[in-house]
Design a protein around this motif. Structure first.
Motif, PDB file in Angstrom:
ATOM      1  N   TYR A 202     -19.604  13.628  58.631  1.00 54.07           N
ATOM      2  CA  TYR A 202     -19.246  14.994  59.029  1.00 54.07           C
ATOM      3  C   TYR A 202     -17.750  15.096  59.334  1.00 54.07           C
ATOM      4  O   TYR A 202     -17.047  15.951  58.774  1.00 54.07           O
ATOM      5  N   ALA A 243     -25.228  17.716  65.620  1.00 52.75           N
ATOM      6  CA  ALA A 243     -25.613  17.483  64.222  1.00 52.75           C
ATOM      7  C   ALA A 243     -26.620  16.340  64.108  1.00 52.75           C
ATOM      8  O   ALA A 243     -27.353  16.253  63.122  1.00 52.75           O
ATOM      9  N   SER A 249     -32.193  17.399  61.777  1.00 51.39           N
ATOM     10  CA  SER A 249     -31.345  16.653  60.834  1.00 51.39           C
ATOM     11  C   SER A 249     -32.234  15.811  59.922  1.00 51.39           C
ATOM     12  O   SER A 249     -33.375  15.492  60.284  1.00 51.39           O
ATOM     13  N   TYR A 259     -26.177  15.918  54.156  1.00 49.97           N
ATOM     14  CA  TYR A 259     -26.116  16.812  55.319  1.00 49.97           C
ATOM     15  C   TYR A 259     -24.716  16.802  55.932  1.00 49.97           C
ATOM     16  O   TYR A 259     -24.132  17.854  56.214  1.00 49.97           O
ATOM     17  N   ILE A 262     -22.258  18.659  53.662  1.00 52.13           N
ATOM     18  CA  ILE A 262     -22.420  20.117  53.767  1.00 52.13           C
ATOM     19  C   ILE A 262     -21.809  20.628  55.058  1.00 52.13           C
ATOM     20  O   ILE A 262     -21.107  21.650  55.084  1.00 52.13           O
ATOM     21  N   LEU A 263     -22.044  19.904  56.154  1.00 48.67           N
ATOM     22  CA  LEU A 263     -21.448  20.269  57.437  1.00 48.67           C
ATOM     23  C   LEU A 263     -19.930  20.308  57.352  1.00 48.67           C
ATOM     24  O   LEU A 263     -19.281  21.242  57.830  1.00 48.67           O
ATOM     25  N   ALA A 283     -21.743  26.187  61.203  1.00 50.51           N
ATOM     26  CA  ALA A 283     -21.957  25.172  60.169  1.00 50.51           C
ATOM     27  C   ALA A 283     -23.227  24.369  60.448  1.00 50.51           C
ATOM     28  O   ALA A 283     -24.015  24.076  59.536  1.00 50.51           O
ATOM     29  N   SER A 287     -26.697  24.457  58.246  1.00 48.41           N
ATOM     30  CA  SER A 287     -27.137  23.183  57.667  1.00 48.41           C
ATOM     31  C   SER A 287     -28.528  22.806  58.154  1.00 48.41           C
ATOM     32  O   SER A 287     -29.305  22.184  57.407  1.00 48.41           O
ATOM     33  N   ASN A 288     -28.870  23.146  59.403  1.00 48.62           N
ATOM     34  CA  ASN A 288     -30.233  22.922  59.899  1.00 48.62           C
ATOM     35  C   ASN A 288     -31.264  23.576  58.988  1.00 48.62           C
ATOM     36  O   ASN A 288     -32.323  23.006  58.706  1.00 48.62           O
ATOM     37  N   LEU A 290     -31.039  24.073  55.891  1.00 43.79           N
ATOM     38  CA  LEU A 290     -31.070  23.420  54.583  1.00 43.79           C
ATOM     39  C   LEU A 290     -31.741  22.049  54.606  1.00 43.79           C
ATOM     40  O   LEU A 290     -31.966  21.454  53.555  1.00 43.79           O
TER      41      LEU A 290
END
Length: 314
Positions: A202, A243, A249, A259, A262-263, A283, A287-288, A290
């Protein structure tokens, strides 16, 4: 004599209660520095946030006649993480509304711990940001207002890295001191509560994408500028404490890397192109959402599967 039992035969001694306890302990340095930096008002906000989260969970479960689960420490952690993301001079009703939203709307209405589709504390923060923007972005210290480091960076001004690292600047209660956050993050890694994978990917991808965006647009790509982004705002506390939330996650190694990327991309876009100087909270909750898709494409294939019609069985 043999003790015959079904798999799995390797058992983990950790419990939800012990894991949440360790997360709460890891948050102490960042929150303690926030109280030291901003005073008794920050301590009041922390206490109120925790009390509301615990009370809302207990009352909700009593009303719907479910077992009371506040002793697993998850409501405690939600309250602490919400407090991390609140301004030090927050009016008393902000943590009350935020705590109630986090626990009742995001957590309990979806089945309680393990069933929430996004991080409850961050969802509450985003709800408060949208509903009470001025209150949530007022970072005045001792009555004196000042721009946050990220706002200074967005305006093209310079920041002092040592000040950012130690935390002597404006911001939310638990996100100002990078040193305190790193101490807590190291504790989680040493205790094996989290792995370094998500935080490293991240943070690294955020720096990479900010570099690429600014390289294309002709912006600042100096090491000082990029490091200032790492030490500013909620990036570090988000990477280590939010995250990495188990429920929201991915569980697969490949999924955690995707992940994290993406973050990083979303955070860079929000910070460099968006109207707001911050972007970590949005963000993470995006992302959660997804995560189920990420896991669908990154989960390992089981041994023994059936091919489509017309093919042979394995």
């Amino acid at each position: 004599m043999y003790n015959v039992s079904v798999s799995p035969h390797i058992r983990e001694q950790s419990t939800t209660r012990s894991i949440m306890r360790d997360v709460a302990i890891a948050l102490i340095p960042a929150l303690a520095f926030g109280v030291y930096r901003f005073g008794i008002g920050a301590l009041r906000t922390i206490a109120l946030s925790v009390a509301v989260c615990i009370a809302c969970e207990a009352i909700f479960e009593i009303i719907v006649k479910k077992p009371v689960t506040v002793f697993d420490n998850s409501a405690l952690v939600t309250g602490l993480i919400l407090a991390v993301n609140l301004p030090p001079n927050a009016v008393w009703w902000l943590p009350i509304i935020g705590g109630a939203f986090a626990i009742i709307v995001v957590k309990m209405l979806f089945g309680g711990i393990g069933q929430n589709f996004m991080n409850p504390a961050l969802a509450a923060r985003c709800f408060l940001l949208i509903s009470f923007t001025q209150r949530m972005t007022d970072f005045a210290v001792d009555g004196v207002s000042g721009a946050t480091p990220l706002a200074l960076l967005k305006a093209g001004e310079k920041t002092d890295l040592l000040t950012l690292f130690l935390g002597y600047h404006g911001g939310c209660i638990g996100e100002v001191s990078s040193l305190a956050i790193l101490i807590g993050g190291l504790y989680l890694i040493v205790k094996k509560i989290i792995s370094i994978r998500i935080p490293a990917v991240y943070i690294g991808s955020t720096v990479l994408f900010i570099f690429i965006i600014n390289l294309i647009s002709g912006g600042d790509i100096s090491a000082t500028y990029l490091l200032s982004h790492v030490l500013s705002g909620g990036l570090l506390v988000g990477a280590f404490f939010m995250a990495t939330d188990y429920v929201t996650s991915p569980i697969t190694a490949k999924g955690q890397i995707v992940y994290g990327l993406i973050l990083g991309l979303l955070t860079a876009l929000f910070r460099c192109i968006g109207s707001s100087s911050e972007g970590v909270s949005y963000a993470i909750i995006i992302s959660n959402l997804l995560v189920p898709i990420i896991e669908k494409f990154t989960i390992s294939k089981p041994f023994g599967f059936e091919k489509a019609k017309g093919g042979s069985r394995q």
